[in-house]
Write a protein that holds these residues in place. Sequence first.
Motif, PDB file in Angstrom:
ATOM      1  N   GLY A  90       0.796  -1.223   0.000  1.00  0.00           N
ATOM      2  CA  GLY A  90       0.000   0.000   0.000  1.00  0.00           C
ATOM      3  C   GLY A  90       0.823   1.264   0.000  1.00  0.00           C
ATOM      4  N   ASN A  91       2.115   1.167  -0.299  1.00  0.00           N
ATOM      5  CA  ASN A  91       2.985   2.337  -0.197  1.00  0.00           C
ATOM      6  C   ASN A  91       2.658   3.401  -1.238  1.00  0.00           C
ATOM      7  OD1 ASN A  91       5.043   3.741   1.123  1.00  0.00           O
ATOM      8  ND2 ASN A  91       6.642   2.941  -0.230  1.00  0.00           N
ATOM      9  N   ASP A  92       2.124   3.005  -2.386  1.00  0.00           N
ATOM     10  CA  ASP A  92       1.753   4.015  -3.387  1.00  0.00           C
ATOM     11  C   ASP A  92       0.675   4.932  -2.842  1.00  0.00           C
ATOM     12  OD1 ASP A  92       0.003   1.848  -3.329  1.00  0.00           O
ATOM     13  OD2 ASP A  92      -0.512   2.016  -5.445  1.00  0.00           O
ATOM     14  N   GLN A  93      -0.328   4.360  -2.183  1.00  0.00           N
ATOM     15  CA  GLN A  93      -1.397   5.178  -1.613  1.00  0.00           C
ATOM     16  C   GLN A  93      -0.928   5.927  -0.376  1.00  0.00           C
ATOM     17  OE1 GLN A  93      -3.900   1.653  -1.498  1.00  0.00           O
ATOM     18  NE2 GLN A  93      -5.475   2.747  -2.653  1.00  0.00           N
ATOM     19  N   TYR A  94      -0.076   5.285   0.418  1.00  0.00           N
ATOM     20  CA  TYR A  94       0.459   5.962   1.601  1.00  0.00           C
ATOM     21  C   TYR A  94       1.222   7.223   1.204  1.00  0.00           C
ATOM     22  CZ  TYR A  94       3.500   6.853   5.641  1.00  0.00           C
ATOM     23  OH  TYR A  94       4.183   7.448   6.676  1.00  0.00           O
ATOM     24  N   GLN A  95       2.036   7.137   0.168  1.00  0.00           N
ATOM     25  CA  GLN A  95       2.798   8.312  -0.251  1.00  0.00           C
ATOM     26  C   GLN A  95       1.913   9.355  -0.926  1.00  0.00           C
ATOM     27  OE1 GLN A  95       6.838   7.763  -1.841  1.00  0.00           O
ATOM     28  NE2 GLN A  95       6.575   5.550  -1.601  1.00  0.00           N
ATOM     29  N   ARG A  96       0.888   8.891  -1.620  1.00  0.00           N
ATOM     30  CA  ARG A  96       0.025   9.837  -2.343  1.00  0.00           C
ATOM     31  C   ARG A  96      -1.028  10.460  -1.435  1.00  0.00           C
ATOM     32  NH1 ARG A  96      -4.539   8.332  -4.955  1.00  0.00           N
ATOM     33  NH2 ARG A  96      -3.827   6.159  -4.988  1.00  0.00           N
ATOM     34  N   LEU A  97      -1.640   9.647  -0.572  1.00  0.00           N
ATOM     35  CA  LEU A  97      -2.728  10.142   0.269  1.00  0.00           C
ATOM     36  C   LEU A  97      -2.261  10.558   1.665  1.00  0.00           C
ATOM     37  CD1 LEU A  97      -5.341   7.314  -0.499  1.00  0.00           C
ATOM     38  CD2 LEU A  97      -5.273   9.610  -1.509  1.00  0.00           C
ATOM     39  N   GLY A  98      -1.233   9.868   2.144  1.00  0.00           N
ATOM     40  CA  GLY A  98      -0.793  10.066   3.519  1.00  0.00           C
ATOM     41  C   GLY A  98      -1.274   8.972   4.447  1.00  0.00           C
ATOM     42  N   TRP A  99      -2.069   8.055   3.943  1.00  0.00           N
ATOM     43  CA  TRP A  99      -2.532   6.924   4.745  1.00  0.00           C
ATOM     44  C   TRP A  99      -2.741   5.709   3.841  1.00  0.00           C
ATOM     45  CZ3 TRP A  99      -5.958  10.688   3.089  1.00  0.00           C
ATOM     46  CH2 TRP A  99      -7.132  10.269   2.459  1.00  0.00           C
ATOM     47  N   VAL A 100      -2.810   4.544   4.475  1.00  0.00           N
ATOM     48  CA  VAL A 100      -3.103   3.308   3.760  1.00  0.00           C
ATOM     49  C   VAL A 100      -4.598   3.061   3.896  1.00  0.00           C
ATOM     50  CG1 VAL A 100      -2.645   0.839   3.551  1.00  0.00           C
ATOM     51  CG2 VAL A 100      -0.816   2.399   4.288  1.00  0.00           C
ATOM     52  N   PRO A 101      -5.349   3.060   2.811  1.00  0.00           N
ATOM     53  CA  PRO A 101      -6.799   2.884   2.915  1.00  0.00           C
ATOM     54  C   PRO A 101      -7.178   1.609   3.663  1.00  0.00           C
ATOM     55  CG  PRO A 101      -6.215   3.619   0.718  1.00  0.00           C
ATOM     56  CD  PRO A 101      -4.924   3.316   1.422  1.00  0.00           C
ATOM     57  N   GLY A 102      -8.091   1.778   4.615  1.00  0.00           N
ATOM     58  CA  GLY A 102      -8.599   0.651   5.367  1.00  0.00           C
ATOM     59  C   GLY A 102      -7.684   0.128   6.443  1.00  0.00           C
ATOM     60  N   GLN A 103      -6.502   0.737   6.607  1.00  0.00           N
ATOM     61  CA  GLN A 103      -5.500   0.201   7.532  1.00  0.00           C
ATOM     62  C   GLN A 103      -4.968   1.276   8.471  1.00  0.00           C
ATOM     63  OE1 GLN A 103      -3.925  -2.553   8.538  1.00  0.00           O
ATOM     64  NE2 GLN A 103      -5.304  -3.883   7.396  1.00  0.00           N
ATOM     65  N   VAL A 104      -5.433   1.243   9.711  1.00  0.00           N
ATOM     66  CA  VAL A 104      -4.870   2.145  10.716  1.00  0.00           C
ATOM     67  C   VAL A 104      -3.493   1.653  11.155  1.00  0.00           C
ATOM     68  CG1 VAL A 104      -5.140   3.072  13.037  1.00  0.00           C
ATOM     69  CG2 VAL A 104      -7.123   2.920  11.527  1.00  0.00           C
ATOM     70  N   SER A 105      -3.369   0.347  11.411  1.00  0.00           N
ATOM     71  CA  SER A 105      -2.100  -0.152  11.934  1.00  0.00           C
ATOM     72  C   SER A 105      -0.980   0.030  10.923  1.00  0.00           C
ATOM     73  CB  SER A 105      -2.222  -1.622  12.340  1.00  0.00           C
ATOM     74  OG  SER A 105      -2.669  -2.421  11.270  1.00  0.00           O
ATOM     75  N   ASP A 106      -1.203  -0.269   9.649  1.00  0.00           N
ATOM     76  CA  ASP A 106      -0.156  -0.067   8.650  1.00  0.00           C
ATOM     77  C   ASP A 106       0.244   1.403   8.574  1.00  0.00           C
ATOM     78  OD1 ASP A 106      -0.308  -2.724   8.102  1.00  0.00           O
ATOM     79  OD2 ASP A 106      -0.886  -2.524   5.999  1.00  0.00           O
ATOM     80  N   THR A 107      -0.741   2.289   8.584  1.00  0.00           N
ATOM     81  CA  THR A 107      -0.442   3.716   8.504  1.00  0.00           C
ATOM     82  C   THR A 107       0.418   4.168   9.678  1.00  0.00           C
ATOM     83  OG1 THR A 107      -2.529   4.130   7.338  1.00  0.00           O
ATOM     84  CG2 THR A 107      -1.456   6.028   8.364  1.00  0.00           C
ATOM     85  N   LEU A 108       0.014   3.787  10.894  1.00  0.00           N
ATOM     86  CA  LEU A 108       0.762   4.217  12.075  1.00  0.00           C
ATOM     87  C   LEU A 108       2.160   3.622  12.103  1.00  0.00           C
ATOM     88  CD1 LEU A 108      -1.993   4.094  14.848  1.00  0.00           C
ATOM     89  CD2 LEU A 108      -1.310   6.000  13.397  1.00  0.00           C
ATOM     90  N   GLU A 109       2.301   2.371  11.677  1.00  0.00           N
ATOM     91  CA  GLU A 109       3.626   1.756  11.622  1.00  0.00           C
ATOM     92  C   GLU A 109       4.519   2.471  10.611  1.00  0.00           C
ATOM     93  OE1 GLU A 109       4.831  -0.436  13.563  1.00  0.00           O
ATOM     94  OE2 GLU A 109       3.209  -1.643  14.403  1.00  0.00           O
ATOM     95  N   TYR A 110       3.985   2.793   9.443  1.00  0.00           N
ATOM     96  CA  TYR A 110       4.785   3.511   8.442  1.00  0.00           C
ATOM     97  C   TYR A 110       5.165   4.900   8.947  1.00  0.00           C
ATOM     98  CZ  TYR A 110       3.221  -0.055   5.053  1.00  0.00           C
ATOM     99  OH  TYR A 110       2.983  -1.234   4.381  1.00  0.00           O
ATOM    100  N   CYS A 111       4.239   5.543   9.661  1.00  0.00           N
ATOM    101  CA  CYS A 111       4.544   6.870  10.202  1.00  0.00           C
ATOM    102  C   CYS A 111       5.702   6.799  11.203  1.00  0.00           C
ATOM    103  CB  CYS A 111       3.306   7.466  10.873  1.00  0.00           C
ATOM    104  SG  CYS A 111       2.017   8.015   9.720  1.00  0.00           S
ATOM    105  N   LEU A 112       5.688   5.805  12.078  1.00  0.00           N
ATOM    106  CA  LEU A 112       6.781   5.668  13.032  1.00  0.00           C
ATOM    107  C   LEU A 112       8.087   5.330  12.330  1.00  0.00           C
ATOM    108  CD1 LEU A 112       5.056   3.802  16.006  1.00  0.00           C
ATOM    109  CD2 LEU A 112       6.052   6.095  16.045  1.00  0.00           C
TER     110      LEU A 112
END
Length: 779
Positions: free
Chosen positions: A476-498
Amino acid sequence: MSRRHLVGIVVPLLLPFIPVTAHAETVVDASKYVNPFVGTADGGPDFGHGGGAGMTFPGAVTPFGMMQWSPDTVRTAGGGYKYEDDRLYGFSMTHISGPGCTGAQDFPVLPISGVIGRSPAVDGPGYVQTFDHANEQASPGYYRVTTDSGVRTELTASTRAGVARFTFPAGTPGTVLLDVTGSVNGVDDAEVSIDGNTVSGWAHTGGFCGAASRYRVYFHATFDRPITAAGSWKDGVVQPGITVVSGASPSRRTNSGDIASNGRGSGIYLQFDSDRPVQMRTGLSYVSGEGAQRNLEAEIGMKDFDTVRVDAREAWRQRLDQIEVSGGDPDRLRTFYSALYHVFLQPYVFDDVDGNYTGFDGKTHQVRRGHHHYATFSGWDIYRSQTQLLAWLVPDVAADIAQSMYENAHVLGDVWDRWSHQNTITGVMNGDPYHSIIASTYAFGADDFDADAALDSMVAGAERVGEKAGYTERPGNDQYQRLGWVPGQVSDTLEYCLADFGIAQLADRLGNQEQHEKFLRRSHGWQHLYNPDTGWLQPRSAEGVFGYPFDPAATDGYVEGNGAQYHWMVFQDVRGLFDKMAGTNRMATNTGTTRDDTVIRRLNEFFAQLNAGPHAPYAYLGNEPSLQTPWLYAWAGQPWRTQEVIDRARFELFGPTADGLSGNDDLGTMSSWYVWASLGLFPVIPGRAELFVHGPAFAHAEIRRSSGEQFTISAPDAGDAAPYVQALQVDGSATTKAWLPESFARDGGRLDFVMGPDPEKSFGAAPSDTPPSFGVPGP
C-alpha cells in the motif's frame, strides 16, 4: 496472570548493604537468580496471537549464542518447549525465544535406553521420553533432565558449539538418535554421515510462521566413547551399518500440536556401552560443514562438559552483572534477572569463528574485523523496548545488529524485512520496523556502524512501491505516499509513520536536513485518520470516507489489536494527538475544564484492564501495540497515573515461575519492558533516546554500559507501600520533569528518587514539564 507470584511482598525495599529486614537481598552473582523456565508455561489467556505463554525455551545457551541446545516437547510451542507437557521429542540445537510461531528446532538429538526398533519416521511416538519436572533443572548455560526411562541428559554451550552429556542406566546399551530431518517445520533436503566417532550433516529448512523462506544449517559432532553399533533410518526402513543417509520430511507437527508419524524422514543412530557417560561435542554453522568443525575446534576442542559449563556460567555472570540491583525481595530479583537473561538471548551471532557468514543473497561474506554479524530479528516487536535496552547496555552489540540489518537489506537491493529468521526474509507482521530500530540504536549512542549508507538504503526502501527480491516492503505504499494513509488500515499507517519518523531522526543526526524534513512530514500521516466526529483514529477509504458506526473494540484495519489500542500509537507527536482529541470536547472546555480532561478520562478508561486482549477496548499489555501507552500521562501532566499503572503491571503480568509471562516474549520484547519498568525508566519514543521516569522497583541499581558509562538509580523508600514519585534529582539537581534528555542515556548519570505512598500530583504537572513532541515542520 494473578498476583500470586509476588504475594507477601509488603515490606519496603532497602538501601544497598543495609540489612533492615531479612527479606531484602543484595545481588552478588545475578546469574543465580535466573529461572530459564520463566515463560514456558501459560501465564495468561490465549487471545489467538501465539498463545498465553512467553514461548521461551529453558536449554543451554550463552549470551547472544548461535548454539541454543534445548529440549523440545511433543506439544508445539514457539520456543519448542511447553511446560505443561511431560513428553520429550528430543533436544534440538537451534531455537527462537518467545515467538508465536514455530521455527528452527534443527537437529533434534534423543538418547534412549536400549537399542533402536522401528524407524523413528514411522514410530515417532514410540520413542518419546516422558519426564517429571522434579527431575529437571536449568540455569544460565546449563540444562539437565532425567527421563522416566532413567536416561540423564545434560546440555551446555559456548557461542557456536555445545556439549551434551548422556548417562544411561547400567546394564543396557545406550542409543543416541539424531534426526537430521527433524526441524519443526520439516526439511526440503538433508544429509548426515558417520565417520569413526564423528557425525556431521546439514539440513535445508525454514518455514517460520508459514513463510516460504529457507536456510541451510550445518553441524559437526564428535563422541568421546567408542561407538559399538551404528546405522541409519530412511522413511520406514532402519539400515544397520549404513552410515550415510539423506532425505526430506514434512513438518513434524500436527494440527493438534503433537508430533506427526508421517513415514518420511532420515537420521542416524549410535549405540554405546552404558558403563560411563557419553559426551557429544557439537559445532554449528550456517556457512558450511567445515565451518561447523572449525567452530567446534576453536571454542571447545577437547574441553570436558564441566569446563564448558563453568565458562558458560561466567559469560552469563559478566553479562547479567551489568545491572546490579539491591533491596529486593528474592522473588522480585528472580523475575528481574530472568527477564534480563531473556533480553540477551537474541538476536544471536551468525558468523563463524573465521568471520564468514551467509548473507541474504545466499553468498558467503566476511564481517568487519572485531565485529559480528547477527541474525533473527523480530522487528515488529523489538523496536518498542528491546532495541533500546540493548543499545543502552551493550552498544557494541547493538551497533553490530544495526550493521547486520543494513548489510542484509543492501545485498538484496535495499530491501528491508519486518521479521528475519536466520539469513532469510519472512515478511511476518506489518509495518517497516527496522528503520525505527536503526534510528533508536544511533540515538542511544550505538553508532559504530555505517549509518550514512544505512540511511540511503532506508530511504530507498521506504520510497519503493511494489515488489523487489520477491518481497514487498510496504504494501500500500503508493497510496500511503500519495494520500498520507493506507486505505482501510490504521495499523499499517501508524507503523509507516513511526518508521518514517525514525528515518527523519537519523537523517537529522547525520545532517541531512532534506530527508529529515521530508520524512518528518510523512510521519504525520496519522492525522488523516483522525475523525473529529468520533474522536478516534479510524480506518479510512481511499476516497476519504470513514466507516460508520465505529466500534473501538473492532479489529478490522488493525494487526493484533483494535481501535482503542492503536489509537494511542502516535508516539512521535503525542501532543498533536492530544490537541486533536481536545477539539472534540469544545463544550466541556468552554465550561472550564482543561484541554486534557478528555485525554485523561479516556486513558483512565483504557487502563481499567491491563491485558484485555484484542476484542475489548482496554489495554493489551501482553502484546506489543500497547507497550508504551502507560507513559502517555506525562504529556497530560499526570505522570503519577503512569506510576500507578506500572506498579499494577509489574505485579499482575510478570512473575518468577514458568507461568511468569502473560504473552509471547517475542525475542526479549516483553522481558525488556519489565527490565525498564523495574528500573523506573522507559524509552517511549522510537527513534529517540529520552527516558521517561515512573519510579523503580528496587532501592538501588547500578548500571554499566559495555562502553564504560555508568548509571546509579537510588530510591531508598521504593517498595509496594511507596509506589509514587515525590521528588527526583538528576545528577544532584532537582527536576519536576517525568522524563530525561537524550544525553542522560548516552553519557551516564545519577537519579535520586524520593518515593511515597500517595501521589505527588505536582510532579510533572507544569506546562514546562511536558515531554517533547515532534510536530509537522513549517512550510
